[in-house]
Scaffold this active site. Structure first.
Site, short mmCIF file in Angstrom:
data_model
loop_
_atom_site.label_atom_id
_atom_site.label_comp_id
_atom_site.label_asym_id
_atom_site.label_seq_id
_atom_site.Cartn_x
_atom_site.Cartn_y
_atom_site.Cartn_z
CE1 TYR A 11 39.11 46.58 41.71
CE2 TYR A 11 39.18 44.29 42.41
CZ TYR A 11 38.49 45.37 41.88
OH TYR A 11 37.17 45.22 41.55
CD GLU A 22 36.08 48.46 41.88
OE1 GLU A 22 35.93 49.67 41.55
OE2 GLU A 22 35.96 47.54 41.06
#
Ligand code: ADP
Ligand code: MG
Length: 387
Positions: free
Chosen positions: A109, A197
């Protein structure tokens, strides 16, 4: 403004990220036809909605032949996806993105977001990327690493090398990771993004990092600086009626032709009753939250106006609570300065800062028709009504 995965990937391409081959389709036939142009022998058909967690709720389908791609596209298009991020009504799928399926070794991530209050960028990184990141981080919060980055200066390489180490990366992947972080920093700045993101940022075959999913929010105040955003905005408006309403407004789409921007659900219902009593039909209504900022009001106004069938806008607001009439006026002015509202606008203000709100609208030459009372507003709307 939130953008779809496929739009984000296109915007990010020039910054040097690696994405598997992919193309957009709006019909099953189109999907089948484009497979010849894509690399690989396995693909994922990905529903394009402005909400995440599609993977766990049927929005990401694997396919290993052109006919399978066609079948999965048919299944997804027109269906309504419900994920924890869509709300109970779900979101209808109008577009799919068909992407080469890659073999994933591990999922990371990586995100950079703007911290408005500190006026700096924050980089968030975790080894536990992919689906279910939220619960993974709840279980093990220490696996989320946080770095503060300057907006203007490129991130320090030594710090990024340290981060790559924390991600458990070695060999070629280390430089790949450092480059990805630097590219992301540059992209956030150059695209005027509030957040980007990458989840997952995956280690894939051939030992490289591939960005498999992107969530991106662009700063609405910077839309005018990028020609490419107006097309995205128009397209998303057309396809996603709830596009802006997703930002937490209570928005209801109806059948008529008068857009209603109203402060408070009770007043919204009363306004609708009154319209109907006079054979006027609301196209939609949006109930402003009790604490709305100028930008919230502007977004709300744009949501109401996005319906192609809106012939007139009725702003009916009582400046009570924490949103006063002048803030609502400022929101209207913001929209007017950005895109000139073309339909008649009827404004009825009551309550706190009413006079100031009306003065602002006048000073900024927003072409409104002012109504002292609800009855007067109805009279004007009846006169303007083209149906
Ligand atoms: P969402 O975050 O909305 O669930 P993602 O695009 O992140 O959607 O996809 C969910 C999961 O599907 C990813 O974590 C990844 O495991 C898998 N996936 C996504 N794209 C690909 C791809 N091109 N090849 C292989 N697997 C993929
Ligand atoms: Mg994802």
């Amino acid at each position: 403004m939130f953008v779809h995965e496929y739009q984000a990937k296109k915007l990010l391409k020039r910054f040097g990220f690696y994405f598997p081959d992919g193309e957009v389709a709006h019909s099953a036939g189109e999907a089948r036809a484009l497979i010849d142009r894509l690399s690989g022998d396995e693909w994922v058909v990905k529903a394009q909605i402005l909400a995440g967690d599609r993977g766990r709720f049927g929005g990401i389908r694997k396919a290993d032949s052109a006919s399978d791609v066609e079948k999965e596209t048919r299944n997804l298009l027109g269906s309504t996806l419900v994920t924890p991020q869509t709300g109970a009504d779900g979101i209808k799928v109008n577009t799919v993105y068909i992407e080469q399926a890659v073999k994933i070794e591990c999922e990371l991530y990586l995100a950079i977001l703007l911290d408005r209050y500190q006026r700096e960028l924050v980089l968030l990184a975790s080894q536990r990327g992919g689906t279910g990141i939220e619960t993974a981080l709840e279980d093990a919060p220490d696996t989320l690493h946080r770095l503060t980055l300057s907006v203007d200066e490129a991130p320090d390489e030594a710090v990024l090398l340290g981060l790559a180490d924390k991600m458990g990366l070695s060999g070629e992947l280390v430089n790949d990771y450092v480059d990805t972080c630097s590219n992301l920093h540059r992209a956030v700045n150059e695209l005027d993004a509030l957040s980007i993101e990458l989840n997952p940022l995956a280690v894939v075959e051939d030992n490289r990092l591939a960005t498999l999913d992107v969530k991106m929010e662009i700063d609405d105040n910077a839309l005018f600086r990028h020609d490419e955003y107006s097309e995205i905005r128009e397209r998303n408006r057309l396809h996603d009626r709830k596009f802006r309403a997703q930002s937490g407004f209570n928005y209801v789409q109806l059948e008529g032709n008068i857009g209603l921007l109203v402060g408070g659900a009770g007043l919204a219902l009363a306004t609708m009753d009154l319209l109907k009593l006079h054979q006027l039909e609301p196209a939609n209504f949006l109930d402003l939250p009790p604490i709305a900022t100028r930008q919230d009001v502007a977004n709300a106004c744009q949501t109401v106006l996005q319906g192609a069938s809106v012939d007139a806008l009725f702003v009916n607001a009582v400046g009570g609570g924490l949103t006063h009439c002048d803030t609502i006026a400022e929101g209207l002015i913001t929209v007017h300065m950005q895109e000139k509202i073309r339909c008649p606008i009827v404004v009825r203000f009551a309550g706190t800062k009413r006079e100031h709100g009306l003065t602002l609208l006048k000073n900024y030459r927003v072409p409104i028709e002012h109504a002292e009372t609800m009855d007067e507003a109805i009279d004007i709307l009846r006169r303007k009504n083209r149906r």
